[in-house]
Motif scaffolding. Structure first.
Motif, mmCIF file in Angstrom:
data_model
loop_
_atom_site.group_PDB
_atom_site.id
_atom_site.type_symbol
_atom_site.label_atom_id
_atom_site.label_comp_id
_atom_site.label_asym_id
_atom_site.label_seq_id
_atom_site.Cartn_x
_atom_site.Cartn_y
_atom_site.Cartn_z
ATOM 1 N N HIS A 212 26.233 -70.966 126.665
ATOM 2 C CA HIS A 212 26.235 -69.903 127.661
ATOM 3 C C HIS A 212 27.419 -70.072 128.613
ATOM 4 C CE1 HIS A 212 22.164 -70.103 126.194
ATOM 5 N NE2 HIS A 212 21.883 -71.170 126.918
ATOM 6 N N ASP A 213 27.942 -68.960 129.131
ATOM 7 C CA ASP A 213 28.872 -69.048 130.244
ATOM 8 C C ASP A 213 28.127 -69.657 131.432
ATOM 9 O OD1 ASP A 213 30.797 -67.890 128.688
ATOM 10 O OD2 ASP A 213 30.865 -65.983 129.778
ATOM 11 N N THR A 229 32.453 -69.708 146.533
ATOM 12 C CA THR A 229 32.949 -68.571 145.768
ATOM 13 C C THR A 229 32.352 -68.595 144.369
ATOM 14 O OG1 THR A 229 35.048 -68.618 146.976
ATOM 15 C CG2 THR A 229 35.027 -67.453 144.867
ATOM 16 N N PRO A 230 31.741 -67.501 143.902
ATOM 17 C CA PRO A 230 31.199 -67.487 142.532
ATOM 18 C C PRO A 230 32.289 -67.802 141.515
ATOM 19 C CG PRO A 230 30.390 -65.599 143.776
ATOM 20 C CD PRO A 230 31.462 -66.241 144.619
ATOM 21 N N THR A 231 32.021 -68.775 140.674
ATOM 22 C CA THR A 231 33.001 -69.251 139.699
ATOM 23 C C THR A 231 32.350 -69.346 138.331
ATOM 24 O OG1 THR A 231 34.161 -70.505 141.411
ATOM 25 C CG2 THR A 231 34.588 -71.130 139.126
ATOM 26 N N VAL A 232 33.068 -68.875 137.319
ATOM 27 C CA VAL A 232 32.549 -68.820 135.950
ATOM 28 C C VAL A 232 33.325 -69.807 135.096
ATOM 29 C CG1 VAL A 232 32.060 -67.328 133.974
ATOM 30 C CG2 VAL A 232 32.103 -66.361 136.292
ATOM 31 N N MET A 233 32.605 -70.586 134.305
ATOM 32 C CA MET A 233 33.235 -71.454 133.316
ATOM 33 C C MET A 233 32.807 -70.995 131.933
ATOM 34 S SD MET A 233 32.948 -75.591 132.629
ATOM 35 C CE MET A 233 34.058 -76.032 133.953
ATOM 36 N N THR A 234 33.775 -70.709 131.095
ATOM 37 C CA THR A 234 33.508 -70.373 129.701
ATOM 38 C C THR A 234 33.723 -71.628 128.880
ATOM 39 O OG1 THR A 234 34.258 -68.098 130.062
ATOM 40 C CG2 THR A 234 34.142 -68.871 127.774
ATOM 41 N N VAL A 235 32.651 -72.135 128.270
ATOM 42 C CA VAL A 235 32.743 -73.430 127.592
ATOM 43 C C VAL A 235 33.254 -73.298 126.173
ATOM 44 C CG1 VAL A 235 30.929 -74.407 129.018
ATOM 45 C CG2 VAL A 235 30.320 -73.349 126.838
ATOM 46 N N GLY A 236 33.271 -72.070 125.619
ATOM 47 C CA GLY A 236 33.764 -71.892 124.250
ATOM 48 C C GLY A 236 32.848 -72.556 123.253
ATOM 49 N N SER A 250 39.671 -72.776 132.000
ATOM 50 C CA SER A 250 38.407 -72.224 131.515
ATOM 51 C C SER A 250 37.574 -71.603 132.627
ATOM 52 C CB SER A 250 37.592 -73.326 130.840
ATOM 53 O OG SER A 250 37.263 -74.343 131.775
ATOM 54 N N THR A 251 38.060 -71.569 133.860
ATOM 55 C CA THR A 251 37.289 -71.009 134.959
ATOM 56 C C THR A 251 37.999 -69.813 135.569
ATOM 57 O OG1 THR A 251 38.297 -72.492 136.590
ATOM 58 C CG2 THR A 251 36.273 -73.244 135.535
ATOM 59 N N ARG A 252 37.189 -68.939 136.139
ATOM 60 C CA ARG A 252 37.701 -67.797 136.890
ATOM 61 C C ARG A 252 36.729 -67.538 138.029
ATOM 62 N NH1 ARG A 252 34.900 -65.779 132.544
ATOM 63 N NH2 ARG A 252 33.529 -63.987 132.901
ATOM 64 N N SER A 253 37.199 -66.968 139.090
ATOM 65 C CA SER A 253 36.374 -66.738 140.277
ATOM 66 C C SER A 253 36.450 -65.289 140.718
ATOM 67 C CB SER A 253 36.829 -67.652 141.427
ATOM 68 O OG SER A 253 36.737 -69.018 141.081
ATOM 69 N N PHE A 254 35.467 -64.875 141.508
ATOM 70 C CA PHE A 254 35.491 -63.553 142.122
ATOM 71 C C PHE A 254 34.795 -63.650 143.480
ATOM 72 C CE2 PHE A 254 31.939 -63.762 139.088
ATOM 73 C CZ PHE A 254 30.841 -63.479 139.889
ATOM 74 N N ALA A 255 35.076 -62.711 144.337
ATOM 75 C CA ALA A 255 34.507 -62.723 145.684
ATOM 76 C C ALA A 255 33.003 -62.476 145.635
ATOM 77 C CB ALA A 255 35.183 -61.665 146.548
ATOM 78 N N VAL A 256 32.297 -63.032 146.614
ATOM 79 C CA VAL A 256 30.851 -62.795 146.700
ATOM 80 C C VAL A 256 30.568 -61.299 146.772
ATOM 81 C CG1 VAL A 256 28.771 -63.200 148.064
ATOM 82 C CG2 VAL A 256 30.445 -65.031 147.796
ATOM 83 N N SER A 257 31.426 -60.553 147.461
ATOM 84 C CA SER A 257 31.221 -59.107 147.594
ATOM 85 C C SER A 257 31.337 -58.372 146.262
ATOM 86 C CB SER A 257 32.232 -58.521 148.586
ATOM 87 O OG SER A 257 33.561 -58.749 148.146
ATOM 88 N N HIS A 275 16.728 -58.627 133.531
ATOM 89 C CA HIS A 275 17.682 -59.540 132.913
ATOM 90 C C HIS A 275 19.062 -59.255 133.494
ATOM 91 C CE1 HIS A 275 15.499 -61.120 129.115
ATOM 92 N NE2 HIS A 275 14.613 -60.784 130.037
ATOM 93 N N SER A 276 19.981 -60.174 133.299
ATOM 94 C CA SER A 276 21.334 -60.006 133.818
ATOM 95 C C SER A 276 22.357 -60.387 132.762
ATOM 96 C CB SER A 276 21.553 -60.890 135.058
ATOM 97 O OG SER A 276 20.640 -60.590 136.080
ATOM 98 N N ARG A 277 23.523 -59.759 132.859
ATOM 99 C CA ARG A 277 24.673 -60.130 132.024
ATOM 100 C C ARG A 277 25.863 -60.333 132.953
ATOM 101 N NH1 ARG A 277 23.693 -61.315 126.679
ATOM 102 N NH2 ARG A 277 25.600 -60.293 125.917
ATOM 103 N N LEU A 278 26.637 -61.347 132.684
ATOM 104 C CA LEU A 278 27.826 -61.658 133.467
ATOM 105 C C LEU A 278 29.044 -61.172 132.707
ATOM 106 C CD1 LEU A 278 29.426 -63.083 135.714
ATOM 107 C CD2 LEU A 278 29.130 -65.230 134.449
#
Length: 485
Positions: A212-213, A229-236, A250-257, A275-278
């Motif tokens: 999972h991401d 800051t919300p940060t996403v790691m894609t583990v591949g 492997s990471t990217r971020s976006f503002a809380v807003s 359910h949620s999808r990122l």
């Protein structure tokens, strides 16, 4: 061993999770074709309850969402309302908020590690049974939980649904003298927490990995808890990511807003939970995500404990992608929270005022914190009088449901690939896989109905029955199931 053509497994009640849910897992010709986590308890409509309330009320009201993690809701609400009003709380008041949150991490993560999760590794049905032959380990867990509760009681006024938190800070702040006995208790708790990491590291873990991401807050030079800051790691490919990972690539971020633009909720027909999808992909939030994204910011004692426990060196990009080993990561986080609480206490100097003013104004505010189970997001709209006109709460468990379902499908499929399994073995495996993520469906009851079907038709399970459209609450979801942590 060859089993019957059609097999159906049912568990009438699963203990050691919070809330009411059903699992329906279907196997056809040796292949898992369906794994559903179906939440069937009634909607609680917290988002609707918040509409029309004064801007000062959400911290107290949302703390009632969860009796185990009320601070997570209080401080997420505070951050969102303060954001809408253009107020930033810093200095010693921010430090006290972090200390309060450390208390919640200690008591909540310890509850899961010792009382809810550890019995699975000893074949026990409850911590009471575990205590009969591992009394020292259970007693150590109770001492740790008492230390976390002591922080909540001192700073929050009480351990459950604290009453001392308010916008801008606290109604009252402690004196250094009042913190002194707490410091002594935490010094003993640090030894208990270190021993807990060593204890759980010796458990026998099934060999599996997830892909999972990962989503967690990140903050410069610290292990994010009450802000970030919300940060996403894609583990591949997880098989090639376990030893270490290049976070920069492997990471990217976006503002809380921007949270609502990236994490999009949707309704499924078999559950009252959203359910949620990122960014259109399945994701996981919680301890595994935090460790992967911010592990290098753990304190020295916590980093060393993680390395000694076999998680790898966080400074070299260690990640843990085995959900069963999440119990080790949670234990490391408890050790970190105790150590961080001591650091804050040692540097504490009382602020002049217990809070800063947060005058109301029209606007939209966003807030996110790291609840023990993962990233918790709040969004509020205020009108010119400071009245809440709209509210959104997105808890960790609602985000993790898709990941839990995929873990169930994958883990059962791997077990079947290794050889046939009895109904009892598959049932136990599913129960353990769910508890890996410490889901909080709600804070009222503990109930799971598990059905596993094998090849052929079986009586229709309640989770498969069509559900009528629900009304009321949030306009996008009926106000359903955004209230589990």
């Amino acid at each position: 061993m060859t089993g019957p053509a059609t097999r159906t497994l049912k568990v009438e009640a699963l203990g050691r999770v919070e809330g009411e849910t059903a699992l329906h897992l279907r196997i056809e010709d040796g292949k898992v074709v369906r794994a559903r986590l179906a939440i069937y308890e009634p909607p609680r409509f917290f988002e609707a309850f918040l509409r029309g309330r004064a801007h000062t009320e959400p911290p107290d009201l949302t703390s009632r969402v969860c009796g185990i993690c009320p601070v997570a809701y209080q401080l997420s609400a505070c951050r969102a309302i303060e954001d809408a009003c253009g107020v930033v709380v810093g200095g010693q008041l921010a430090g006290l908020r972090r200390l309060l949150y450390c208390g919640e991490w200690i008591e909540s993560q310890t509850l899961h590690v010792h009382l809810l999760h550890a019995p699975d590794f000893f074949g026990c049905d409850s911590f009471v049974e575990l205590a009969r032959f591992r009394p020292a380990d259970v007693e150590r867990g109770l001492r740790l939980k008492q230390a976390g509760n002591a922080i909540l009681e001192l700073l929050g006024g009480r351990a459950i649904h604290p009453i001392n938190v308010r916008l801008g800070g606290f109604h009252r702040i402690p004196t250094p003298t009042e913190l002194r006995p707490l410091r002594e208790q935490l010094l003993r708790a640090r030894d208990d927490a270190a021993q807990t990491v060593r204890w759980v590291a010796g458990f026998d873990f099934p060999d599996t990995v997830c892909d999972h991401d990962l989503l967690a807050l990140a903050e410069a030079d610290t292990y994010a808890i009450e802000s970030g800051t919300p940060t996403v790691m894609t583990v591949g490919d997880p098989l090639h990511s376990i030893p270490g990972i290049d976070r920069a690539s492997s990471t990217r971020s976006f503002a809380v807003s921007e949270f609502g633009s990236h994490v999009v909720e949707h309704q499924v027909p078999y559950s009252t939970g959203l359910h949620s999808r990122l960014d259109g992909r399945r994701h996981l939030t919680g301890s595994l995500a935090r460790f992967a994204i911010s592990g290098r910011h753990l304190s020295l004692i916590a980093r060393q404990a993680a390395q000694d426990a076999g998680l790898g060196d966080p400074l070299e990009g260690a990640v843990c992608l085995n959900p069963f080993r999440s119990i080790i990561v949670r234990a490391v986080e408890v050790l970190y929270a105790v150590d961080e609480a001591l650091r804050i206490i040692d540097g504490y100097e009382p602020a002049t005022n217990p809070y800063v003013d947060v005058p109301s104004r029209q606007g939209i505010g966003h807030g996110a914190t790291e609840a023990p189970r993962g990233l918790l997001y709040h969004r509020y709209s205020l009108d010119t009088r400071g009245t809440v006109t709209d509210a959104t709460l997105v808890p960790p468990t609602a985000q993790n449901q898709g990941a839990i379902e995929e873990d169930l499908r994958r883990i059962v499929q791997e077990r079947l690939r290794d050889g046939d399994a009895t109904d009892a073995e598959l049932t136990k495996l599913c129960e353990r896989a769910i508890r890996n993520h410490d889901p909080c469906i709600s804070c009222s009851t503990h109930f799971l109905d598990l059905t596993v079907e094998r090849t052929g038709d079986a009586p229709r399970h309640p989770a498969d029955r069509p559900r009528p459209p629900r009304r009321g609450g949030d306009s996008s979801s009926g106000g359903v199931a955004r209230t589990s942590t």
